[in-house]
Enzyme design. Structure first.
Site, PDB file in Angstrom:
ATOM      1  N   TYR A 113       0.798  -1.196  -0.027  1.00  0.00           N
ATOM      2  CA  TYR A 113      -0.093  -0.039   0.013  1.00  0.00           C
ATOM      3  C   TYR A 113       0.891   1.372  -0.039  1.00  0.00           C
ATOM      4  CZ  TYR A 113       0.667  -0.342   5.043  1.00  0.00           C
ATOM      5  OH  TYR A 113       1.513  -0.417   6.415  1.00  0.00           O
ATOM      6  N   ASP A 155      -3.002   2.295  10.142  1.00  0.00           N
ATOM      7  CA  ASP A 155      -1.777   1.829  10.937  1.00  0.00           C
ATOM      8  C   ASP A 155      -0.791   1.807   9.764  1.00  0.00           C
ATOM      9  OD1 ASP A 155      -0.074   0.369  12.266  1.00  0.00           O
ATOM     10  OD2 ASP A 155      -0.980  -1.540  12.186  1.00  0.00           O
ATOM     11  N   ILE A 156      -0.255   2.745   9.302  1.00  0.00           N
ATOM     12  CA  ILE A 156       0.818   2.894   8.462  1.00  0.00           C
ATOM     13  C   ILE A 156       2.128   2.436   8.990  1.00  0.00           C
ATOM     14  CG2 ILE A 156       1.425   4.225   6.452  1.00  0.00           C
ATOM     15  CD1 ILE A 156      -1.746   3.737   6.380  1.00  0.00           C
ATOM     16  N   GLU A 157       2.652   1.248   8.184  1.00  0.00           N
ATOM     17  CA  GLU A 157       4.011   0.812   8.701  1.00  0.00           C
ATOM     18  C   GLU A 157       4.905   0.523   7.838  1.00  0.00           C
ATOM     19  OE1 GLU A 157       3.802  -2.115  11.643  1.00  0.00           O
ATOM     20  OE2 GLU A 157       1.952  -1.556  12.438  1.00  0.00           O
ATOM     21  N   LEU A 158       4.544   0.572   6.342  1.00  0.00           N
ATOM     22  CA  LEU A 158       5.298   0.495   5.233  1.00  0.00           C
ATOM     23  C   LEU A 158       5.245   1.631   4.260  1.00  0.00           C
ATOM     24  CD1 LEU A 158       3.811  -3.245   4.546  1.00  0.00           C
ATOM     25  CD2 LEU A 158       5.973  -2.673   5.758  1.00  0.00           C
TER      26      LEU A 158
END
Length: 303
Positions: A113, A155-158
């Site tokens: 994403y 929950d943006i981790e990438l």
């Protein structure tokens, strides 16, 4: 005059006590939990029926942006491709009738994403509005059926940090259509968060559950609460949000590091962080791990 004072004082005392109790209860927080990434964690209805959680993040929409067809992944619970996730529509409404806010969490630690432009952010907001929030209809295009979720969790981790601030603005604009759209987020505790920092600067987040784990410089380590408490102060004095939550793993196995024994949390940490006027409570990863540890039940009365 003395007689009147003697008569009035006993009448005022119960009112004073009631005011003090109301003020104390207003400082109480709630527990948020992530549900959806383990088929052995029980249904959504089971989760809400425990009466331990005030917020549920359905995890995750793992693919979106850049022209991709968005993809929902609820692990062993259902398969969106066969419309079997629509069974959760009634369960979502049952949770909401209990006063529990239910959000769709987008992103996560595994997925594909990103947002390529402001227009891409707007396109995703339209998709989320029509397929999970108050837009669209009860057609088969809505992965979770015709239930209307309360909001979207980031929950943006990438990937990149770009255009999530635009996404937040677009999502909040739908609140003008008669129903409030909640926007929540789960940044990492190093401040500012590398991927959500710009989005948080919009000051439009209703709830922020900061992940105080897998980051030793700002988490609890055995015998040391200072790093966590100093980081908490930084977050709660720097970020303009409705409420900020202490995000924790619900069991030692739920994260690489940062687990806090329940007695340490309730006895040493919560009494300190609850002093903040924007304290919201505790966020747990995840429902499955909470089932294994009983963590939420152990801390509930102190949150």
């Amino acid at each position: 005059m003395e007689i009147k004072r003697q008569l009035i004082a006993p009448l005022l005392l119960p009112l004073l006590l009631q005011c003090l109790l109301l003020r104390a209860s207003a400082r109480r927080g709630g527990i948020a939990v992530y549900w959806g990434q383990n088929g052995n964690e029980g249904t959504l209805a089971d989760t809400c029926a425990t009466a331990r959680f005030s917020y549920i993040n359905i995890a995750f929409l793992v693919k979106f942006g850049g022209g991709q067809i968005p993809e929902l992944n609820l692990a062993g619970h259902c398969n969106p491709a066969t419309n079997s996730c629509r069974v959760f529509s009634d369960q979502i409404r049952a949770c909401q009738r209990r006063g529990i806010k239910v959000m769709l969490s987008i992103g996560g630690g595994v997925g594909n994403y990103s947002l390529s432009s402001r227009e891409d952010a707007q396109s995703l907001s339209v998709y989320l509005w029509n397929n999970f929030l108050g837009g669209g209809d009860a057609s088969a295009t809505r992965p979770l059926g015709d239930a209307v979720l309360d909001g979207i969790d980031l929950d943006i981790e990438l990937g990149s940090s770009l255009y999530y601030d635009d996404l937040v603005r677009f999502l909040k604009s739908y609140s003008r259509k008669g129903r409030r759209v909640y926007v929540t987020g789960a940044p990492q505790c190093p401040f500012p968060d590398r991927l959500l920092g710009a989005a948080l600067n919009t000051s439009l987040f209703d709830y922020v559950w900061v992940q105080f784990y897998n980051n030793p410089p700002c988490q609890y380590t055995t015998g040391n609460t200072d790093n966590l408490e100093n980081s908490w102060i930084r977050w709660t004095t720097s970020v303009n949000a409705g409420k900020i939550f202490l995000g924790l793993p619900a069991a030692p196995q739920a994260a690489g590091s940062g687990f806090i024994p329940a007695e340490v949390l309730t006895g040493e940490i919560l009494p300190v962080i609850r002093r903040s006027r924007i304290y919201g409570g505790v966020m747990l990863w995840s429902k499955y791990w909470d089932d294994q540890s009983g963590y939420s039940a152990a801390i509930l009365k102190s949150v």
